[in-house]
Design a protein around this motif. Structure first.
Motif, short mmCIF file in Angstrom:
data_model
loop_
_atom_site.label_atom_id
_atom_site.label_comp_id
_atom_site.label_asym_id
_atom_site.label_seq_id
_atom_site.Cartn_x
_atom_site.Cartn_y
_atom_site.Cartn_z
N LEU A 39 -3.60 5.69 5.14
CA LEU A 39 -3.77 4.24 5.23
C LEU A 39 -4.43 3.80 6.53
CD1 LEU A 39 -0.29 3.06 3.85
CD2 LEU A 39 -2.45 3.33 2.61
N ASP A 40 -4.59 4.73 7.49
CA ASP A 40 -5.12 4.42 8.81
C ASP A 40 -4.31 3.30 9.47
OD1 ASP A 40 -6.78 4.79 10.99
OD2 ASP A 40 -8.27 3.33 10.29
N ARG A 75 0.83 -1.21 0.00
CA ARG A 75 0.00 0.00 0.00
C ARG A 75 0.87 1.26 0.00
NH1 ARG A 75 -4.12 -0.55 4.75
NH2 ARG A 75 -5.13 1.22 3.73
N ILE A 76 1.96 1.23 0.76
CA ILE A 76 2.89 2.37 0.78
C ILE A 76 3.47 2.60 -0.60
CG2 ILE A 76 5.16 3.15 1.60
CD1 ILE A 76 4.49 1.75 4.30
N VAL A 77 3.93 1.55 -1.23
CA VAL A 77 4.56 1.68 -2.56
C VAL A 77 3.57 2.22 -3.58
CG1 VAL A 77 5.54 0.34 -4.48
CG2 VAL A 77 6.38 -0.01 -2.16
N VAL A 78 2.34 1.75 -3.53
CA VAL A 78 1.33 2.25 -4.48
C VAL A 78 1.07 3.74 -4.23
CG1 VAL A 78 -1.09 2.07 -5.19
CG2 VAL A 78 0.29 0.00 -4.92
N LEU A 79 0.98 4.14 -2.97
CA LEU A 79 0.81 5.57 -2.68
C LEU A 79 1.97 6.38 -3.23
CD1 LEU A 79 -0.48 5.82 1.01
CD2 LEU A 79 -1.76 6.25 -1.09
N LEU A 80 3.19 5.90 -2.98
CA LEU A 80 4.38 6.64 -3.41
C LEU A 80 4.54 6.65 -4.92
CD1 LEU A 80 6.94 5.61 -0.65
CD2 LEU A 80 5.58 7.71 -0.83
N PRO A 121 -9.71 -2.84 -4.97
CA PRO A 121 -10.50 -1.77 -4.36
C PRO A 121 -9.81 -1.05 -3.20
CG PRO A 121 -11.79 -3.80 -4.53
CD PRO A 121 -10.42 -4.10 -4.99
N LYS A 122 -9.10 -1.76 -2.35
CA LYS A 122 -8.43 -1.13 -1.21
C LYS A 122 -7.33 -0.18 -1.70
CE LYS A 122 -7.89 -0.47 3.13
NZ LYS A 122 -8.88 0.35 3.82
N LEU A 123 -6.56 -0.60 -2.68
CA LEU A 123 -5.50 0.26 -3.23
C LEU A 123 -6.11 1.47 -3.93
CD1 LEU A 123 -3.05 -2.42 -4.69
CD2 LEU A 123 -2.89 -1.21 -2.51
N LYS A 124 -7.22 1.26 -4.61
CA LYS A 124 -7.90 2.37 -5.28
C LYS A 124 -8.40 3.38 -4.25
CE LYS A 124 -11.42 3.30 -8.75
NZ LYS A 124 -12.38 2.73 -9.68
N GLU A 125 -8.95 2.89 -3.15
CA GLU A 125 -9.41 3.77 -2.08
C GLU A 125 -8.24 4.55 -1.48
OE1 GLU A 125 -11.17 3.34 2.46
OE2 GLU A 125 -11.44 1.67 1.07
N ASP A 126 -7.11 3.86 -1.26
CA ASP A 126 -5.93 4.53 -0.72
C ASP A 126 -5.49 5.67 -1.62
OD1 ASP A 126 -5.87 2.66 1.35
OD2 ASP A 126 -4.22 1.49 0.47
#
Length: 121
Positions: A37-38, A18-23, A92-97
């Protein structure tokens, strides 16, 4: 071969993925990633430590914050994350992030020019 195995081992952890996708989408500090990411700041910091150990992220100090971004010259990682980003509807979770990146200013109190539009409303 070891480089590839280490990347997949690192990305097998949900928080690190999730961190890598955000970055992939934006440069962020620990407090912003934690809020988006809560997830607790120590968990984010541990994930970033592993990513730094593999030389997958770079950091830049800006005032009191350290901002992280993916290394643009790491072709293997960039290709993996690009493929995930191209098929974001399947995650979906990555898309929400990624959608929550627009709220990052709440966590660092340092709006970017794009975020400044929120204050204008």
């Amino acid at each position: 071969m070891n480089d590839l195995l280490n990347i997949f081992k690192t990305l097998s952890d949900e928080t690190r993925l999730r961190i890598v996708v955000l970055l992939h989408h934006d440069e962020l500090c620990v407090c912003e990633m934690s809020g988006i990411l809560d997830v607790s700041q120590p968990t984010i910091s541990k994930g970033l430590s592993k990513l730094r150990d593999l030389n997958l992220v770079v950091d830049t100090r800006k005032e009191k914050y350290v901002y992280y971004r993916l290394r643009e010259d790491h072709a293997i990682l960039q290709n993996i994350i690009k493929d995930i980003a191209d098929h974001m509807d399947q995650y979906p979770k990555l898309k929400e992030d990624v959608g929550n990146i627009s709220t990052k200013w709440k966590y660092s109190n340092t709006p970017t020019p794009i975020d400044a539009n929120v204050f204008a409303e």
